[in-house]
Design a protein around this motif. Structure first.
Motif, short mmCIF file in Angstrom:
data_model
loop_
_atom_site.label_atom_id
_atom_site.label_comp_id
_atom_site.label_asym_id
_atom_site.label_seq_id
_atom_site.Cartn_x
_atom_site.Cartn_y
_atom_site.Cartn_z
N GLY A 77 -10.87 9.24 -8.39
CA GLY A 77 -12.82 7.93 -8.35
C GLY A 77 -12.07 7.25 -7.21
O GLY A 77 -12.84 6.02 -6.92
N ASP A 78 -11.57 7.28 -6.21
CA ASP A 78 -10.92 6.30 -5.13
C ASP A 78 -10.82 5.52 -5.37
O ASP A 78 -11.38 4.62 -4.33
CB ASP A 78 -13.00 6.08 -4.07
CG ASP A 78 -12.91 5.97 -2.76
OD1 ASP A 78 -11.08 6.72 -1.98
OD2 ASP A 78 -13.27 5.19 -2.03
N GLN A 79 -9.30 4.98 -6.40
CA GLN A 79 -9.34 3.60 -6.82
C GLN A 79 -7.60 3.98 -5.72
O GLN A 79 -7.34 5.12 -5.48
CB GLN A 79 -9.39 3.46 -7.90
CG GLN A 79 -10.65 3.18 -8.83
CD GLN A 79 -10.61 2.60 -10.50
OE1 GLN A 79 -9.59 2.57 -10.39
NE2 GLN A 79 -11.56 2.30 -10.32
N LEU A 80 -6.56 2.69 -5.92
CA LEU A 80 -5.38 2.65 -5.59
C LEU A 80 -4.87 3.06 -7.40
O LEU A 80 -4.82 1.79 -8.14
CB LEU A 80 -5.14 1.76 -5.31
CG LEU A 80 -6.09 1.40 -3.49
CD1 LEU A 80 -5.44 0.01 -3.08
CD2 LEU A 80 -5.32 3.41 -2.55
N SER A 81 -3.63 3.47 -7.47
CA SER A 81 -2.90 3.72 -8.42
C SER A 81 -1.49 4.21 -8.13
O SER A 81 -1.35 4.44 -7.20
CB SER A 81 -3.09 5.46 -9.52
OG SER A 81 -2.52 5.21 -10.32
N ARG A 82 -0.74 3.15 -8.54
CA ARG A 82 0.78 2.63 -8.33
C ARG A 82 1.53 3.99 -8.82
O ARG A 82 1.37 4.75 -9.64
CB ARG A 82 0.90 1.56 -9.56
CG ARG A 82 2.64 1.22 -8.86
CD ARG A 82 2.91 0.10 -10.11
NE ARG A 82 2.96 -0.85 -9.60
CZ ARG A 82 3.18 -2.03 -10.26
NH1 ARG A 82 4.04 -1.56 -11.52
NH2 ARG A 82 2.35 -3.10 -10.48
N LEU A 115 1.06 -1.25 -0.36
CA LEU A 115 0.19 -0.05 -0.03
C LEU A 115 0.64 1.73 0.18
O LEU A 115 0.56 2.26 -0.75
CB LEU A 115 -1.17 -0.08 1.15
CG LEU A 115 -1.87 -0.45 0.99
CD1 LEU A 115 -3.21 -0.67 2.86
CD2 LEU A 115 -3.10 0.19 0.24
N ARG A 116 1.73 1.04 0.28
CA ARG A 116 3.14 2.25 0.80
C ARG A 116 3.34 2.54 -1.16
O ARG A 116 3.30 3.95 -0.76
CB ARG A 116 4.29 2.33 1.12
CG ARG A 116 3.53 1.74 2.88
CD ARG A 116 5.52 1.57 3.82
NE ARG A 116 5.39 1.12 5.19
CZ ARG A 116 5.60 -0.10 5.12
NH1 ARG A 116 6.03 -0.79 4.67
NH2 ARG A 116 4.88 -0.23 6.82
N GLN A 117 3.40 1.86 -1.58
CA GLN A 117 3.41 2.36 -3.23
C GLN A 117 2.37 2.85 -3.80
O GLN A 117 2.68 3.28 -5.16
CB GLN A 117 3.66 1.01 -3.62
CG GLN A 117 5.32 0.60 -3.53
CD GLN A 117 6.44 1.52 -3.51
OE1 GLN A 117 6.58 2.49 -4.21
NE2 GLN A 117 7.58 1.59 -1.84
#
Length: 489
Positions: free
Chosen positions: A340-345, A332-334
């Motif tokens: 849009g409340d997604q996670l992006s690298r 998750l630190r990366q």
């Protein structure tokens, strides 16, 4: 799109499927639908939201006629296929596979599908005398091109690319996929074309699955190998990017690749033929490692790598929760949270969004020809996309099976549907490339088309063509067409 009933063939009785009540079929359907919508970061990447909404409505209406696991598969599989994510799969249950093994009324010919059509590889029982290399034009008046379009609904594929499906349909694959979606038949009326160009019809009887010889799995070494075709032309065959498969073979992928390019440099190779035809991908980053020996400067590869969240979760009709962890606390630190409340690298080492982080001093600077096609998928398709974007290689073979725009793969959410016991595998990371030169949903095209040869032909047309190209100036566009022959020649 559901396959239509066969017009001129009587339905053939098959083994009994597993019965489902209307509520059970709806429960499995709703769970599968909820999981793909919760897990895929962009379910409308290769389709419009309106088309997806209409497809769901149509499939839900078709549930009224579903009474067993076979019927549910025939509704659910085409709905999943239209999403255009080849890593999204629906595995038939153990009971369904057992019924498949006992099935009767299957098409009695093995086929080789190409972008130019379909050819008979072998025939069984009443079809045994059809010569290999005979072209199949139609079955029960349905042309081969239409059969291929319909087959796209029975199997997974990236975007709208047909070549990966073609390779799955090779041999007895089409007969099996047809049986999944239509059941068997007493007879099939084939329209054929022989080597002399004569068109004729032949009626053949459906066969039991057991009448077709069991497929012999030839286990090839997964280890990349370098071979010399002449003193200055080398072929590097890379069957996989899987670290696990290399370890199981007592090898180290990166060490093998490094030594191969060291040998190319020491022996003064002027042309490299990179063979990726059977590479279905593997461990993330290994395609980048190979790319770094071919293109000196780092390339911004991904526009983004996204996930719906650190975890994804849905509930079924009984309130049971199905959950998958996408990222652990360290991963998750990366990641960055998107609007849009997604996670992006994050674009930071070791993974990030780049092909590699530093320019190599030992890059191979000679001419590069890539052999690729319908079995070139996932990470291998990514490598092809990078090389195509960098204008680094000449491509020989077929359209690459992986979408040029990227794919959804990486971590996978595995769910067993509680009533039919089919297993749904949902990929969770969207890898979107930083380019869009090709039509959305298509793969890297072949500069020089060379479909797979018929088994037993003792030819490798794609490799032969690559070798001819490597011996001549690269402005010979006519060579690509002139030196190919029909499969039955």
């Amino acid at each position: 799109m559901l396959l239509a009933p066969i017009a001129c063939a009587a339905a053939f009785a098959t083994a009994s499927p597993q019965s489902l009540t209307a509520a059970q079929a709806r429960e499995d359907f709703d769970l599968a639908l909820a999981a793909v919508e919760a897990g895929l970061p962009n379910i409308t990447w290769f389709q419009s939201p309106q088309d997806w909404k209409r497809a769901k409505q149509s499939a839900r209406q078709a549930l009224h006629a579903v009474h067993d696991d076979v019927g549910l598969f025939r509704v659910l599989r085409p709905l999943l296929s239209r999403i255009g994510e080849g890593h999204l799969s629906l595995q038939r249950s153990a009971m369904m596979r057992a019924e498949d093994a006992r099935a009767r009324g299957l098409l009695p010919v093995d086929l080789r599908w190409t972008e130019a059509g379909a050819w008979v590889m072998a025939g069984w029982e009443t079809a045994a005398r059809i010569p290999p290399g005979t072209r199949l034009l139609a079955i029960d008046d349905e042309p081969a091109a239409e059969l291929m379009r319909e087959s796209m609904s029975a199997l997974g594929h990236d975007g709208t690319i047909q070549t990966g499906v073609m390779r799955e349909l090779d041999g007895g694959g089409y007969a099996r996929a047809r049986q999944w979606m239509r059941g068997g038949a007493d007879r099939y009326r084939l329209r054929l074309q022989d080597a002399a160009g004569t068109v004729y019809e032949q009626v053949v009887d459906g066969i039991a699955n057991a009448a077709r010889p069991a497929r012999v799995e030839v286990v090839e070494s997964p280890v990349a190998r370098l071979e010399w075709l002449d003193p200055h032309i080398a072929r590097l065959v890379v069957p996989t990017f899987s670290n696990r498969r290399h370890r199981e073979a007592g090898s180290d992928y990166r060490e093998v690749v490094r030594k191969a390019f060291e040998t190319l440099r020491e022996q003064g190779a002027s042309t490299l033929i990179l063979d990726l035809r059977d590479n279905g991908g593997g461990s993330e980053g290994n395609e980048n490692y190979l790319f770094s020996f071919l293109v000196r400067e780092p390339l911004r590869k991904y526009a983004a790598v996204k996930a719906r969240g650190a975890t994804v979760s849905v509930r079924d009709a009984h309130g049971r929760r199905y959950t998958a962890e996408v990222y652990d606390r360290q991963e998750l630190r990366q990641q960055l949270r998107t609007p849009g409340d997604q996670l992006s690298r994050r674009n930071e080492p070791p993974e990030g969004l780049m092909s590699h982080w530093e320019a190599r001093s030992d890059v191979f600077g000679g001419r590069l020809i890539v052999l690729a096609g319908g079995n070139t998928f996932s990470g291998a398709a990514e490598l092809c996309s990078m090389l195509y974007h960098a204008r680094r290689a000449l491509f020989v073979g077929e359209e690459v099976a992986g979408a040029y725009a990227g794919n959804t793969s990486g971590y996978r959410w595995n769910i067993e549907l509680p009533n039919s016991h089919m297993r749904l595998h949902v990929p969770l990371l969207q890898f979107r490339f930083a380019w869009n030169e090709l039509p959305l949903g298509r793969g890297v095209p072949a500069d020089c088309a060379a479909p797979p040869d018929l088994p037993g032909s003792n030819r490798d047309t794609a490799l032969d063509l690559a070798l001819q190209l490597s011996l001549r100036p690269w402005s010979h566009d006519a060579l690509c067409a002139a030196d190919l022959r029909p499969l039955h020649d």
